[in-house]
Design a protein around this motif. Structure first.
Motif, mmCIF file in Angstrom:
data_model
loop_
_atom_site.group_PDB
_atom_site.id
_atom_site.type_symbol
_atom_site.label_atom_id
_atom_site.label_comp_id
_atom_site.label_asym_id
_atom_site.label_seq_id
_atom_site.Cartn_x
_atom_site.Cartn_y
_atom_site.Cartn_z
ATOM 1 N N ILE A 23 0.869 -1.180 0.000
ATOM 2 C CA ILE A 23 0.000 0.000 0.000
ATOM 3 C C ILE A 23 0.904 1.227 0.000
ATOM 4 O O ILE A 23 1.877 1.283 0.755
ATOM 5 N N THR A 24 0.593 2.198 -0.850
ATOM 6 C CA THR A 24 1.351 3.455 -0.816
ATOM 7 C C THR A 24 0.364 4.622 -0.758
ATOM 8 O O THR A 24 -0.702 4.573 -1.382
ATOM 9 N N VAL A 25 0.741 5.626 -0.004
ATOM 10 C CA VAL A 25 -0.106 6.813 0.086
ATOM 11 C C VAL A 25 0.797 8.043 -0.007
ATOM 12 O O VAL A 25 1.836 8.107 0.658
ATOM 13 N N ILE A 26 0.415 8.988 -0.842
ATOM 14 C CA ILE A 26 1.133 10.265 -0.854
ATOM 15 C C ILE A 26 0.129 11.416 -0.879
ATOM 16 O O ILE A 26 -1.034 11.232 -1.264
ATOM 17 N N LYS A 27 0.624 12.560 -0.472
ATOM 18 C CA LYS A 27 -0.189 13.766 -0.567
ATOM 19 C C LYS A 27 0.268 14.514 -1.805
ATOM 20 O O LYS A 27 1.443 14.796 -1.955
ATOM 21 N N LEU A 28 -0.672 14.820 -2.712
ATOM 22 C CA LEU A 28 -0.311 15.502 -3.945
ATOM 23 C C LEU A 28 -1.245 16.685 -4.123
ATOM 24 O O LEU A 28 -2.463 16.500 -4.194
ATOM 25 N N ASN A 29 -0.688 17.884 -4.176
ATOM 26 C CA ASN A 29 -1.475 19.121 -4.303
ATOM 27 C C ASN A 29 -2.654 19.146 -3.324
ATOM 28 O O ASN A 29 -3.796 19.390 -3.709
ATOM 29 N N GLY A 30 -2.358 18.842 -2.092
ATOM 30 C CA GLY A 30 -3.402 18.897 -1.062
ATOM 31 C C GLY A 30 -4.410 17.766 -1.149
ATOM 32 O O GLY A 30 -5.411 17.762 -0.439
ATOM 33 N N LYS A 31 -4.149 16.812 -2.032
ATOM 34 C CA LYS A 31 -5.075 15.671 -2.151
ATOM 35 C C LYS A 31 -4.351 14.373 -1.814
ATOM 36 O O LYS A 31 -3.136 14.271 -1.973
ATOM 37 N N LEU A 32 -5.148 13.399 -1.394
ATOM 38 C CA LEU A 32 -4.566 12.114 -1.022
ATOM 39 C C LEU A 32 -4.569 11.181 -2.228
ATOM 40 O O LEU A 32 -5.577 11.068 -2.923
ATOM 41 N N LYS A 33 -3.419 10.554 -2.464
ATOM 42 C CA LYS A 33 -3.386 9.557 -3.545
ATOM 43 C C LYS A 33 -2.925 8.236 -2.955
ATOM 44 O O LYS A 33 -1.819 8.126 -2.433
ATOM 45 N N GLY A 34 -3.796 7.245 -3.007
ATOM 46 C CA GLY A 34 -3.451 5.953 -2.429
ATOM 47 C C GLY A 34 -3.509 4.858 -3.467
ATOM 48 O O GLY A 34 -4.260 4.960 -4.441
ATOM 49 N N ALA A 35 -2.693 3.836 -3.274
ATOM 50 C CA ALA A 35 -2.705 2.703 -4.200
ATOM 51 C C ALA A 35 -2.363 1.421 -3.465
ATOM 52 O O ALA A 35 -1.707 1.441 -2.420
ATOM 53 N N ILE A 36 -2.836 0.318 -4.026
ATOM 54 C CA ILE A 36 -2.460 -0.994 -3.482
ATOM 55 C C ILE A 36 -2.137 -1.898 -4.662
ATOM 56 O O ILE A 36 -2.839 -1.876 -5.682
ATOM 57 N N THR A 37 -1.064 -2.652 -4.539
ATOM 58 C CA THR A 37 -0.695 -3.555 -5.636
ATOM 59 C C THR A 37 -1.739 -4.679 -5.712
ATOM 60 O O THR A 37 -2.303 -5.067 -4.689
ATOM 61 N N PRO A 38 -1.988 -5.191 -6.919
ATOM 62 C CA PRO A 38 -3.009 -6.238 -7.037
ATOM 63 C C PRO A 38 -2.561 -7.540 -6.374
ATOM 64 O O PRO A 38 -1.365 -7.746 -6.161
ATOM 65 N N ALA A 39 -3.523 -8.389 -6.063
ATOM 66 C CA ALA A 39 -3.176 -9.704 -5.498
ATOM 67 C C ALA A 39 -2.437 -10.494 -6.559
ATOM 68 O O ALA A 39 -2.894 -10.561 -7.700
ATOM 69 N N PRO A 40 -1.288 -11.057 -6.210
ATOM 70 C CA PRO A 40 -0.562 -11.850 -7.211
ATOM 71 C C PRO A 40 -1.442 -13.002 -7.715
ATOM 72 O O PRO A 40 -2.245 -13.540 -6.953
ATOM 73 N N LYS A 41 -1.266 -13.351 -8.970
ATOM 74 C CA LYS A 41 -2.087 -14.428 -9.592
ATOM 75 C C LYS A 41 -1.966 -15.729 -8.802
ATOM 76 O O LYS A 41 -0.882 -16.129 -8.403
ATOM 77 N N GLY A 42 -3.088 -16.342 -8.576
ATOM 78 C CA GLY A 42 -3.093 -17.661 -7.935
ATOM 79 C C GLY A 42 -2.894 -17.627 -6.432
ATOM 80 O O GLY A 42 -2.817 -18.664 -5.787
ATOM 81 N N LYS A 43 -2.766 -16.412 -5.859
ATOM 82 C CA LYS A 43 -2.568 -16.324 -4.400
ATOM 83 C C LYS A 43 -3.885 -15.936 -3.736
ATOM 84 O O LYS A 43 -4.776 -15.375 -4.391
ATOM 85 N N PRO A 44 -4.000 -16.207 -2.445
ATOM 86 C CA PRO A 44 -5.244 -15.851 -1.754
ATOM 87 C C PRO A 44 -5.537 -14.357 -1.883
ATOM 88 O O PRO A 44 -4.625 -13.541 -1.888
ATOM 89 N N ASP A 45 -6.808 -14.028 -2.019
ATOM 90 C CA ASP A 45 -7.199 -12.620 -2.117
ATOM 91 C C ASP A 45 -8.487 -12.399 -1.331
ATOM 92 O O ASP A 45 -9.578 -12.685 -1.808
ATOM 93 N N ASN A 46 -8.322 -11.906 -0.121
ATOM 94 C CA ASN A 46 -9.483 -11.652 0.730
ATOM 95 C C ASN A 46 -9.794 -10.170 0.823
ATOM 96 O O ASN A 46 -10.556 -9.752 1.684
ATOM 97 N N VAL A 47 -9.126 -9.387 -0.038
ATOM 98 C CA VAL A 47 -9.303 -7.942 0.060
ATOM 99 C C VAL A 47 -10.421 -7.481 -0.869
ATOM 100 O O VAL A 47 -10.361 -7.710 -2.079
ATOM 101 N N GLY A 48 -11.436 -6.853 -0.288
ATOM 102 C CA GLY A 48 -12.542 -6.321 -1.088
ATOM 103 C C GLY A 48 -12.212 -4.920 -1.583
ATOM 104 O O GLY A 48 -11.117 -4.667 -2.094
#
Ligand code: GAL
Length: 716
Positions: free
Chosen positions: A681-706
């Motif tokens: 997970i990465t989060v930065i502040k850009l021009n007073g706004k929040l920008k967040g991202a999360i890398t996708p679940a690797p293929k074939g691995k468990p994914d419980n994140v909604g």
């Protein structure tokens, strides 16, 4: 005559240096940054072997490359009369930590300890539930003595004639600065065996040395997700209807509950134990366990290992038991495979195999007045001392192996552990019930390779109840142990809502707790640890001078040192500073760097001591700059394998934030085969706004994140 005198002196001198002369120790790097030294003939029955500890190579491989952290010629040892004498150097400004689960002190320099598995009796003298013979230094290294013996430690107390830095001789008659503890430049250790294995762990940091120790143990344990929810231990003598009613009450009132603990009374007899269900109270345990599982509630069973003459296994196990009884029950020699087959077979049959999720293994520590004495003998030939030092370890190892063989994770309780046990999914507890000292134990657990719960039982006031509950929610096991009191989370109606909010918070934080435990397993980082392991932490408070010159009461005045033992780190980003009954405000020491209030996101301070008045509803918690806390919605039970859960990423401060979110099925050991994912997970502040991202679940691995959403807790 003169010549004779001269020769006499020379020979005296030679013989005295002979006494002090020691064998040098050959060091071999056995794992990255871990050296093993052998002196004399080490015993077969040592802590690492008894625990069956297997190093977690992949984790060790990731650690920084380092060189041997001490001057090798300053580590000396000697075997004499069946005992091993060891000495390790100390520098002037060095502090040492560890030597097991201590309850009152964090600094161990200046202590004389006898490391001995025992029920904690109110003094940090080495007798404790987990007297792990492991210490770490503020200079960034660690030392482990791999022995299942009672070990005497002089942790910077003894002064040798041949020491490098001999202290000045002072005159107490007139010198006001006379010191009852002359400077000592070494840790000296006496192991009652004709040889021992020693491990030295390099850093570079103190935390790195601990990580290497935990990884040598196999990495810390990874509990199932449900283990990190809430658990209620019921009053003794509860029956099946009581269990069902308890589960229903939690549900109706809306308090989370993941597992229920049954205390004495589920067995037909206990103290000594029969290990069979009581037919009146539990006529159909299988149906009960299964009905509970359908509601996502698991059962954990209390027991001690002392076998009643009325136990079905008594006759079979008798030939494999010790010479002495405990509460008139025989003590299985579980260091023997024959005893294990019978004893652990009994714990599995009709219990684990009907769905019981784990055990609480009680009274494997001591005290001396009921446990087998040191004169006891065991059929394996292991003596009473070796059995005492390892019984808790063996109980953990062989019960977890049952679960491991079923590819099912467990999370239970135990009252004794020792070196080698960091990977076992067990939490230590005791009857001592001092809230402050419980927090100091939590601080020290991170130095000892164990987990500890500051359990909640009963309280004199609603305030105390809530304060204890708040701390408990920020610990490895959130639990009420109502075995004697029958208390419930809502027992104090004045604070029932606040308690619910805290219990819900525990559940919301599950993605954080789970990821932090994954780091314990994969990287060896203790999820709960001392401030001293945190970058930028210095105790800025003045040392309190305890110059009590009352020669009658205090003739050899104890050195007064100010330790920080009432606040701790919980996971990567949180600093927790519990409040105790009667307190309305407290001091919190914030390490260097900006810190933010956990609840409001407001700036709290930077490398300073703050005074906080949080009110009764809140336990003070602070988040590091750039801190990320992944949260899930309030749920009454932990998510099941495969269940998708939405994540709200809470972000604090102003620095760019990163987080490794761990995911797997939460219930099996498939993660050992690579079936898991760390998502960045990465989060930065850009021009007073929040920008967040999360890398996708690797293929074939468990994914419980909604669905993943991002929230700036600190105003942008
Ligand atoms: C104690 C234990 C308590 C409770 C009690 C039951 O030894 O510490 O938590 O289980 O036994 O008898």
């Amino acid at each position: 005559m003169k010549i004779l005198k001269f020769f006499l002196m020379i020979s005296l001198l030679l013989s005295s240096t002979e006494i002090l002369k020691a064998q040098s120790i050959i060091w071999t790097e056995v794992e990255p940054g871990i050296w093993k030294g052998v002196i004399g003939k080490p015993e077969e029955f040592d802590l690492l072997k008894v625990a069956g500890a297997q190093p977690y190579y992949a984790g060790l491989q990731q650690m920084p490359k380092v060189t041997f952290p001490l001057a090798q010629d300053e580590i000396i040892g000697r075997v004499q009369d069946g005992k091993t004498y060891l000495r390790f150097p100390l520098e002037r400004k060095e502090q040492i930590f560890g030597f097991g689960l201590n309850f009152q002190t964090v600094f161990q320099r200046g202590k004389v300890l006898s490391l001995h598995v025992d029920n904690y009796a109110g003094k940090d003298n080495g007798r404790t539930h987990a007297p792990t013979p492991f210490y770490v230094s503020s200079n960034g290294y660690g030392v482990f003595i791999n022995s299942a013996r009672y070990i005497n430690v002089y942790a910077g107390t003894a002064v040798r004639r041949d020491s490098k830095t001999v202290p000045d001789v002072q005159d107490r008659n007139l010198d006001k600065n006379w010191n009852s503890h002359p400077y000592s430049d070494g840790v000296e250790i006496l192991v009652p065996a004709a040889g021992v294995e020693i491990y030295v762990f390099a850093g570079p940091t103190t935390l790195d040395a601990i990580r290497r120790y935990n990884l040598l143990n196999g990495g810390g344990c990874l509990p199932p997700r449900w283990g990190l929810g809430f658990t209620q231990r019921m009053q003794r003598l509860t029956d099946a209807q009581g269990v069902a009613a308890e589960a229903q009450a939690f549900e109706e009132k809306g308090y989370p509950l993941d597992f229920i603990g049954l205390e004495p009374g589920w067995q037909s007899k206990s103290y000594p134990c029969t290990f069979e269900w009581d037919k009146t109270r539990f006529p159909d345990p299988k149906t009960l366990v299964q009905d509970m599982l359908k509601k996502n509630i698991r059962l954990n069973l209390w027991t001690n290992p002392y076998v009643s003459p009325e136990a079905p296994v008594y006759k079979d196990i008798l030939p494999y038991s010790g010479s002495h009884t405990v509460w008139n029950g025989i003590v299985p020699d579980i260091s023997m495979p024959e005893a294990r087959k019978i004893f652990f077979g009994e714990l599995e049959k009709g219990k684990i195999d009907i769905g019981v999720s784990g055990y609480k293994m009680d009274e494997v520590d001591g005290g001396d007045n009921y446990l087998w004495p040191d004169v006891a003998v065991f059929p394996s030939g292991h003596d009473a001392e070796q059995m005492r030092q390892t019984y808790g370890l063996m109980m953990q190892r062989y019960t977890s192996e049952i679960y491991h063989n079923r590819n099912q994770r467990t999370f239970g309780l135990v009252r004794a552990s020792n070196g080698g046990g960091a990977s076992f999914p067990y939490v230590i507890y005791n009857d001592y019930y001092d809230h402050r000292d419980f927090i100091t134990a939590l601080v020290n657990s991170g130095f000892a390779g164990v987990l500890w719960t500051p359990e909640v039982r009963s309280s004199k006031t609603a305030e105390e109840w809530l304060r204890r509950f708040q701390s408990n929610v920020f610990s490895p096991m959130a639990m009420i142990n109502a075995w004697a009191s029958g208390t419930k989370p809502w027992s104090f109606s004045e604070v029932a809502e606040q308690v619910k909010t805290m219990a819900n918070l525990r559940m919301q934080m599950m993605p954080y707790w789970y990821s932090e435990f994954a780091k314990y397993h994969f990287e060896g980082i203790p999820p709960f640890r001392a401030m001293y392991l945190e970058d930028g932490f210095t105790n800025t408070e003045a040392r309190s001078e305890n110059k009590k010159l009352n020669l009658e009461e205090n003739p050899y005045e104890e050195a007064a040192t100010k330790e920080v033992k009432d606040q701790y780190m919980a996971g990567e980003y949180l600093l927790v500073a519990p409040m105790f009954a009667g307190q309305t405000s407290r001091k919190v020491i914030l390490p260097k760097g900006k810190w933010y209030d956990f609840y409001s996101g407001k700036y709290a301070g930077n490398g300073e001591v703050i005074n906080v008045t949080p009110g009764l509803d809140k336990i003070p918690v602070y988040v590091k700059d750039g801190g990320i806390i992944p949260m899930m919605p309030v749920m009454l039970h932990a998510p099941k394998a495969g269940q998708k859960v939405d994540i709200e990423v809470k972000y604090y401060g102003e620095q760019p934030g990163t987080y490794s979110l761990y995911d797997d099925d939460g219930e099996t050991y498939d993660y050992e085969k690579g079936n898991y994912a760390f998502r960045k997970i990465t989060v930065i502040k850009l021009n007073g706004k929040l920008k967040g991202a999360i890398t996708p679940a690797p293929k074939g691995k468990p994914d419980n994140v909604g669905k993943v959403t991002f929230k700036a807790m600190t105003e942008l």
